[in-house]
Design an enzyme around this catalytic site. Structure first.
Site, mmCIF file in Angstrom:
data_model
loop_
_atom_site.group_PDB
_atom_site.id
_atom_site.type_symbol
_atom_site.label_atom_id
_atom_site.label_comp_id
_atom_site.label_asym_id
_atom_site.label_seq_id
_atom_site.Cartn_x
_atom_site.Cartn_y
_atom_site.Cartn_z
ATOM 1 N N GLY A 1 3.119 2.822 10.845
ATOM 2 C CA GLY A 1 4.079 3.906 10.636
ATOM 3 C C GLY A 1 4.867 4.304 11.872
ATOM 4 O O GLY A 1 5.493 5.358 11.893
ATOM 5 N N GLU B 1 -6.379 4.919 8.275
ATOM 6 C CA GLU B 1 -6.260 6.327 7.856
ATOM 7 C C GLU B 1 -7.588 6.828 7.294
ATOM 8 O O GLU B 1 -7.934 7.997 7.474
ATOM 9 C CB GLU B 1 -5.113 6.466 6.837
ATOM 10 C CG GLU B 1 -3.770 6.371 7.547
ATOM 11 C CD GLU B 1 -2.653 5.749 6.719
ATOM 12 O OE1 GLU B 1 -2.749 5.698 5.489
ATOM 13 O OE2 GLU B 1 -1.669 5.286 7.350
ATOM 14 N N LYS C 1 0.097 4.202 -0.285
ATOM 15 C CA LYS C 1 -0.580 5.400 0.245
ATOM 16 C C LYS C 1 -0.379 6.550 -0.761
ATOM 17 O O LYS C 1 -0.312 6.295 -1.969
ATOM 18 C CB LYS C 1 -0.084 5.724 1.653
ATOM 19 C CG LYS C 1 -0.193 4.488 2.564
ATOM 20 C CD LYS C 1 0.055 4.730 4.012
ATOM 21 C CE LYS C 1 -0.067 3.418 4.775
ATOM 22 N NZ LYS C 1 0.134 3.552 6.215
ATOM 23 N N GLU D 1 -4.477 -4.609 11.362
ATOM 24 C CA GLU D 1 -3.482 -3.535 11.439
ATOM 25 C C GLU D 1 -3.748 -2.729 12.705
ATOM 26 O O GLU D 1 -4.587 -1.804 12.690
ATOM 27 C CB GLU D 1 -3.597 -2.599 10.240
ATOM 28 C CG GLU D 1 -3.239 -3.220 8.918
ATOM 29 C CD GLU D 1 -2.763 -2.178 7.902
ATOM 30 O OE1 GLU D 1 -1.636 -2.326 7.426
ATOM 31 O OE2 GLU D 1 -3.491 -1.213 7.615
ATOM 32 N N SER E 1 4.098 -1.508 10.364
ATOM 33 C CA SER E 1 5.557 -1.467 10.508
ATOM 34 C C SER E 1 6.251 -2.756 10.057
ATOM 35 O O SER E 1 7.262 -3.162 10.635
ATOM 36 C CB SER E 1 5.948 -1.106 11.947
ATOM 37 O OG SER E 1 5.489 0.209 12.253
ATOM 38 N N ASN F 1 0.876 -1.183 0.000
ATOM 39 C CA ASN F 1 0.000 0.000 0.000
ATOM 40 C C ASN F 1 0.906 1.224 0.000
ATOM 41 O O ASN F 1 1.464 1.592 1.037
ATOM 42 C CB ASN F 1 -0.892 -0.032 1.254
ATOM 43 C CG ASN F 1 -1.737 1.226 1.389
ATOM 44 O OD1 ASN F 1 -1.839 2.024 0.454
ATOM 45 N ND2 ASN F 1 -2.347 1.402 2.558
ATOM 46 N N HIS G 1 -9.308 1.027 5.971
ATOM 47 C CA HIS G 1 -7.969 1.351 6.463
ATOM 48 C C HIS G 1 -8.064 2.385 7.576
ATOM 49 O O HIS G 1 -8.893 3.299 7.509
ATOM 50 C CB HIS G 1 -7.100 1.890 5.317
ATOM 51 C CG HIS G 1 -5.658 1.945 5.691
ATOM 52 N ND1 HIS G 1 -5.136 2.953 6.472
ATOM 53 C CD2 HIS G 1 -4.640 1.090 5.438
ATOM 54 C CE1 HIS G 1 -3.854 2.719 6.664
ATOM 55 N NE2 HIS G 1 -3.519 1.599 6.047
HETATM 56 P P1 13P Z 1 3.373 0.905 7.655
HETATM 57 O O1 13P Z 1 3.867 -0.388 7.056
HETATM 58 O O2 13P Z 1 4.024 2.126 7.094
HETATM 59 O O3 13P Z 1 3.349 0.843 9.145
HETATM 60 O O4 13P Z 1 1.831 1.035 7.195
HETATM 61 C C1 13P Z 1 0.995 -0.034 7.368
HETATM 62 C C2 13P Z 1 -0.233 0.235 6.621
HETATM 63 O O5 13P Z 1 -1.000 1.108 6.977
HETATM 64 C C3 13P Z 1 -0.480 -0.562 5.407
HETATM 65 O O6 13P Z 1 -1.778 -0.398 4.955
#
Ligand code: 13P
Length: 251
Positions: free
Chosen positions: A174, A101, A15, A168, A210, A13, A99
Site C-alpha cells: 500500500g 495486516e 481486503k 509481501e 504495490s 485481495n 497476511h
Molecule cells: P497493495 O497491492 O495494496 O500494496 O497490497 C498488497 C497486499 O497486501 C495484497 O495482499
C-alpha cells in the site's frame, strides 16, 4: 490437482473494500471478459466473506475463490469467526494466511498462522501463506532472518497440499514502493532454501506489494515469480484484468 499448478497465478485481495453490488458487478465483468483472460492464467479472487457467495454466482467459474482470513479453531464458541470448512462450503478453494495486516493489526503470531494453515489444509483448501520483512528488518539487514522465522516450522504440519507462498515485504504494501527485481530474486532463493531444507519442493512463489497494471510485467517476467498478489489495484476489476492480461506480453 490444484488449478494453479503450471499456470501463472493472479490473486486479488480486496481486503475490507467493496459492496454487494460491487462484488456482483466485478464477477459479471470478469465473466463477460473471460475470452480475454490468457489460457495460462489462474485468477483467484478474495472478496470480503459476506460477498463470496454473490461473487461466486456472478463469476461462474472464471476465477477461483479465496477467503481472506479464517479462524484458528475448527468450530465452536468463537463469536464472529468463520471456519475453513465454512469457506469451503461456499465455494472457496484457497485461503490467505499470515497476511501482514493480520500479523500486525491483529497480533497473529507464527504459531497462530500455523494453526490457521492447519485448518485450511484440513478443510481441503490450498493455503496462500504470506511472508515478508518489515522496513526495520530490511534496513537492519535482517530480511533472511524474518523469512526464516515465518517459515521454519511450516513442515511441522506435514504435507501441505497446494501450498503457495507470497512474498509481501511489509514496507511495500500500500505504499507504492517496490523491491528491485534483484531483491525479489534474492527473497525467492531464501524462501526456497528454507522450504527445501524442510523437504518442501516446487512451492509456487508470488510477489505482492504495490503491484499495479503499470508494473506487473516487471515482476511477472522474472522466471522465479509464479504470480502476483494484488491489493489496492485489484479493487478495480478492469485493472486486475489488465494485470492478468500482461501474461500474454511475456515471452
Ligand atoms: P497493495 O497491492 O495494496 O500494496 O497490497 C498488497 C497486499 O497486501 C495484497 O495482499
Amino acid at each position: 490437482m490444484w488449478p494453479h499448478l503450471g499456470r501463472k497465478i493472479f490473486v486479488a485481495n480486496w481486503k475490507m473494500n467493496g459492496s454487494l453490488a460491487f462484488a456482483e458487478a466485478y464477477g459479471t465483468f470478469l465473466y463477460e471478459q473471460r475470452a480475454t483472460i490468457p489460457q495460462g492464467a489462474c485468477a483467484i479472487v478474495c472478496p470480503p466473506a459476506p460477498y463470496l457467495k454473490a461473487f461466486c454466482d456472478a463469476i461462474q467459474g472464471v476465477a477461483f475463490l479465496g477467503i481472506q482470513n479464517i479462524a484458528a479453531a475448527s468450530k465452536g464458541a468463537f463469536t464472529g469467526e468463520i471456519s475453513a470448512n465454512m469457506a469451503k462450503d461456499i465455494g472457496c478453494c484457497y485461503g490467505l494466511v499470515g497476511h501482514s495486516e493480520r500479523r500486525h493489526l491483529y497480533r497473529e503470531s507464527d504459531a497462530v498462522v500455523l494453526e490457521k494453515m492447519r485448518r485450511i489444509t484440513e478443510a481441503g483448501l490450498a493455503p496462500i501463506l504470506c511472508v515478508g520483512e518489515t522496513e526495520e528488518q530490511r534496513e537492519g539487514g535482517r530480511m533472511e532472518e524474518a523469512l526464516y522465522q515465518q517459515l521454519c516450522h511450516v513442515s511441522s504440519l506435514g504435507c501441505i497440499p497446494g501450498l503457495i507462498v507470497a512474498y509481501e515485504p511489509v514496507w511495500a504494501i500500500g505504499t507504492g514502493k517496490t523491491p528491485t527485481r534483484a531483491n525479489i530474486q534474492k527473497a525467492c532463493r531464501v524462501i526456497h532454501d528454507i522450504l527445501e531444507a524442510q523437504e518442501m519442493h516446487d512451492v509456487p512463489f508470488l510477489y505482492g506489494g504495490s503491484v499495479t497494471a503499470a508494473n506487473a510485467q516487471d515482476f511477472l517476467s522474472l522466471k522465479e515469480v509464479q504470480g502476483v498478489l494484488v491489493g489496492g489495484a485489484s479493487v478495480k476489476a478492469d485493472e486486475f484484468l489488465a494485470i492478468i492480461q500482461h501474461l500474454d506480453k511475456i515471452s
